[in-house]
Write a protein that holds these residues in place. Sequence first.
Motif, PDB file in Angstrom:
ATOM      1  N   ASP A 165       8.440  -3.996  -9.499  1.00 34.21           N
ATOM      2  CA  ASP A 165       8.120  -5.272 -10.149  1.00 34.21           C
ATOM      3  C   ASP A 165       6.630  -5.392 -10.472  1.00 34.21           C
ATOM      4  O   ASP A 165       6.131  -4.680 -11.329  1.00 34.21           O
ATOM      5  CB  ASP A 165       8.581  -6.431  -9.256  1.00 34.21           C
ATOM      6  N   ASN A 166       5.918  -6.280  -9.729  1.00 35.72           N
ATOM      7  CA  ASN A 166       4.522  -6.574 -10.047  1.00 35.72           C
ATOM      8  C   ASN A 166       3.530  -5.841  -9.139  1.00 35.72           C
ATOM      9  O   ASN A 166       2.368  -6.252  -9.033  1.00 35.72           O
ATOM     10  CB  ASN A 166       4.278  -8.085  -9.930  1.00 35.72           C
ATOM     11  N   ASP A 167       3.965  -4.749  -8.467  1.00 36.40           N
ATOM     12  CA  ASP A 167       3.081  -4.063  -7.507  1.00 36.40           C
ATOM     13  C   ASP A 167       1.778  -3.610  -8.147  1.00 36.40           C
ATOM     14  O   ASP A 167       0.703  -3.721  -7.545  1.00 36.40           O
ATOM     15  CB  ASP A 167       3.798  -2.858  -6.887  1.00 36.40           C
ATOM     16  N   CYS A 168       1.853  -3.086  -9.350  1.00 35.71           N
ATOM     17  CA  CYS A 168       0.642  -2.580 -10.006  1.00 35.71           C
ATOM     18  C   CYS A 168      -0.361  -3.707 -10.228  1.00 35.71           C
ATOM     19  O   CYS A 168      -1.554  -3.560  -9.932  1.00 35.71           O
ATOM     20  CB  CYS A 168       1.000  -1.905 -11.329  1.00 35.71           C
ATOM     21  N   GLU A 169       0.115  -4.832 -10.699  1.00 35.21           N
ATOM     22  CA  GLU A 169      -0.774  -5.975 -10.920  1.00 35.21           C
ATOM     23  C   GLU A 169      -1.237  -6.568  -9.590  1.00 35.21           C
ATOM     24  O   GLU A 169      -2.383  -7.021  -9.467  1.00 35.21           O
ATOM     25  CB  GLU A 169      -0.059  -7.038 -11.761  1.00 35.21           C
ATOM     26  N   ASP A 170      -0.356  -6.543  -8.595  1.00 35.56           N
ATOM     27  CA  ASP A 170      -0.718  -7.104  -7.284  1.00 35.56           C
ATOM     28  C   ASP A 170      -1.843  -6.314  -6.629  1.00 35.56           C
ATOM     29  O   ASP A 170      -2.770  -6.903  -6.049  1.00 35.56           O
ATOM     30  CB  ASP A 170       0.504  -7.127  -6.358  1.00 35.56           C
ATOM     31  N   ILE A 171      -1.800  -4.990  -6.712  1.00 31.56           N
ATOM     32  CA  ILE A 171      -2.854  -4.185  -6.077  1.00 31.56           C
ATOM     33  C   ILE A 171      -4.180  -4.402  -6.805  1.00 31.56           C
ATOM     34  O   ILE A 171      -5.246  -4.468  -6.184  1.00 31.56           O
ATOM     35  CB  ILE A 171      -2.469  -2.687  -6.023  1.00 31.56           C
ATOM     36  N   PHE A 196       0.831  -1.201   0.000  1.00 36.02           N
ATOM     37  CA  PHE A 196       0.000   0.000   0.000  1.00 36.02           C
ATOM     38  C   PHE A 196       0.873   1.262   0.000  1.00 36.02           C
ATOM     39  O   PHE A 196       0.582   2.233  -0.702  1.00 36.02           O
ATOM     40  CB  PHE A 196      -0.910   0.020   1.231  1.00 36.02           C
ATOM     41  N   SER A 197       1.941   1.252   0.792  1.00 29.63           N
ATOM     42  CA  SER A 197       2.809   2.420   0.888  1.00 29.63           C
ATOM     43  C   SER A 197       3.498   2.706  -0.437  1.00 29.63           C
ATOM     44  O   SER A 197       3.584   3.859  -0.875  1.00 29.63           O
ATOM     45  CB  SER A 197       3.850   2.201   1.990  1.00 29.63           C
ATOM     46  N   ARG A 198       3.968   1.651  -1.108  1.00 31.89           N
ATOM     47  CA  ARG A 198       4.643   1.854  -2.393  1.00 31.89           C
ATOM     48  C   ARG A 198       3.661   2.356  -3.451  1.00 31.89           C
ATOM     49  O   ARG A 198       4.001   3.229  -4.255  1.00 31.89           O
ATOM     50  CB  ARG A 198       5.293   0.538  -2.854  1.00 31.89           C
ATOM     51  N   VAL A 199       2.461   1.818  -3.457  1.00 29.14           N
ATOM     52  CA  VAL A 199       1.466   2.252  -4.442  1.00 29.14           C
ATOM     53  C   VAL A 199       1.095   3.707  -4.195  1.00 29.14           C
ATOM     54  O   VAL A 199       1.034   4.518  -5.120  1.00 29.14           O
ATOM     55  CB  VAL A 199       0.213   1.352  -4.386  1.00 29.14           C
ATOM     56  N   VAL A 213     -12.295  -1.209  -8.097  1.00 30.18           N
ATOM     57  CA  VAL A 213     -12.100  -2.305  -9.049  1.00 30.18           C
ATOM     58  C   VAL A 213     -11.770  -1.775 -10.434  1.00 30.18           C
ATOM     59  O   VAL A 213     -10.889  -2.306 -11.126  1.00 30.18           O
ATOM     60  CB  VAL A 213     -13.355  -3.207  -9.102  1.00 30.18           C
ATOM     61  N   THR A 214     -12.451  -0.703 -10.855  1.00 29.34           N
ATOM     62  CA  THR A 214     -12.281  -0.200 -12.220  1.00 29.34           C
ATOM     63  C   THR A 214     -11.088   0.746 -12.370  1.00 29.34           C
ATOM     64  O   THR A 214     -10.552   0.905 -13.462  1.00 29.34           O
ATOM     65  CB  THR A 214     -13.549   0.528 -12.681  1.00 29.34           C
ATOM     66  N   ASP A 215     -10.685   1.401 -11.296  1.00 29.77           N
ATOM     67  CA  ASP A 215      -9.571   2.360 -11.368  1.00 29.77           C
ATOM     68  C   ASP A 215      -8.706   2.175 -10.129  1.00 29.77           C
ATOM     69  O   ASP A 215      -8.609   3.062  -9.288  1.00 29.77           O
ATOM     70  CB  ASP A 215     -10.135   3.789 -11.453  1.00 29.77           C
ATOM     71  N   SER A 216      -8.058   1.042 -10.026  1.00 26.31           N
ATOM     72  CA  SER A 216      -7.460   0.580  -8.779  1.00 26.31           C
ATOM     73  C   SER A 216      -6.439   1.546  -8.192  1.00 26.31           C
ATOM     74  O   SER A 216      -6.549   1.954  -7.031  1.00 26.31           O
ATOM     75  CB  SER A 216      -6.815  -0.790  -8.970  1.00 26.31           C
TER      76      SER A 216
END
Length: 338
Positions: A23-29, A13-16, A138-141
Amino acid sequence: MPRLSDEKLKGLFSRVYNNKMQDNDCEDIKELIKRTFGNGDFNPDPSLLHQFNNVIVKTADEIAKPMVTDMLGLFANTQTQQRGNIVEIDIPRQNKAKFVWSATGTGVDLIRVEGKRKIPAIPAHLQTGFYYEPLDLVTDSVDYFRKLVNDLGAAKARLYLNKVYEIIAHAVTGGKIPVANVLSGDNLTIAQYNKLASTISRVAGGKTIFVADTLLIDYFLDQLQTSKPNLLTDRVREDILTELNPAEIGRTIAVNLVNPFTDETNSKVELPVNKGYMFSGGTNKKPFEIVEYGGMRQLTETDIEDERVKLKITQDASINLIYGNAIGVVTENTAVSL
């Protein structure tokens, strides 16, 4: 993506939020939000929602700390303690007030302090409501996630400010803020404003801070331009032309309140636009003592009808008004409105 611990989830959450994704943070969130709220094909695990809200509130609490410290630091000495670790507030010998106004329970109580040097900082249970739309997440994470964290942080700041304003209002009606410190009327003048600023500075020392809605700040700033143009330095003139919120009015530094609209027609706001407060920017006599106990907490509920996620936000804190004579209250009854 396996289920993350609270610690790892908080790191994500902090990195986002800070736009430092790896790495895969965007996909993980995105995957986490999909599992927590579903995508219309299944009912998600409610324990995921509880974990999500717990961690997002902790993240927002960290974001809110500098926001709260910067605002409250204008008029209060602040400290943080663990819950259950009740501290005592020193009452200076030179303080002539016989009462302290304190935010406890649901109201405002009087604590007699004559003859005492210390009082216990008993926490009040502050709370507010909050909700958000899962579909937006969900639509704009990523973008809506950041907005949600910011909104929660602002909600915490409002918890404190609303209680501070409540205490000030009670102190005015109870006579604990002197009549000379209350400026209220129709078509107030910059001369009246400066006189009050001089009173506050004389009591507490330092530069006087004026905290108000931008409309009230602009009201006095407009008078400054027309009635006393010789008081405007080149820098202030430039601010008036280029900045949304000018920083100086006469002998004060103006700090605008964040006061958003609360309806879709832009006709209502959270705080009165015609009321402002003066405090000393010096350290001699800050009127409030605030002790925060622990962090912000939440209780979660999902509305069956509209599926909104509702949160009850709570925070334990002691808020005590020590120097009522170091506060000025400004109310313009007719000339300032939405």
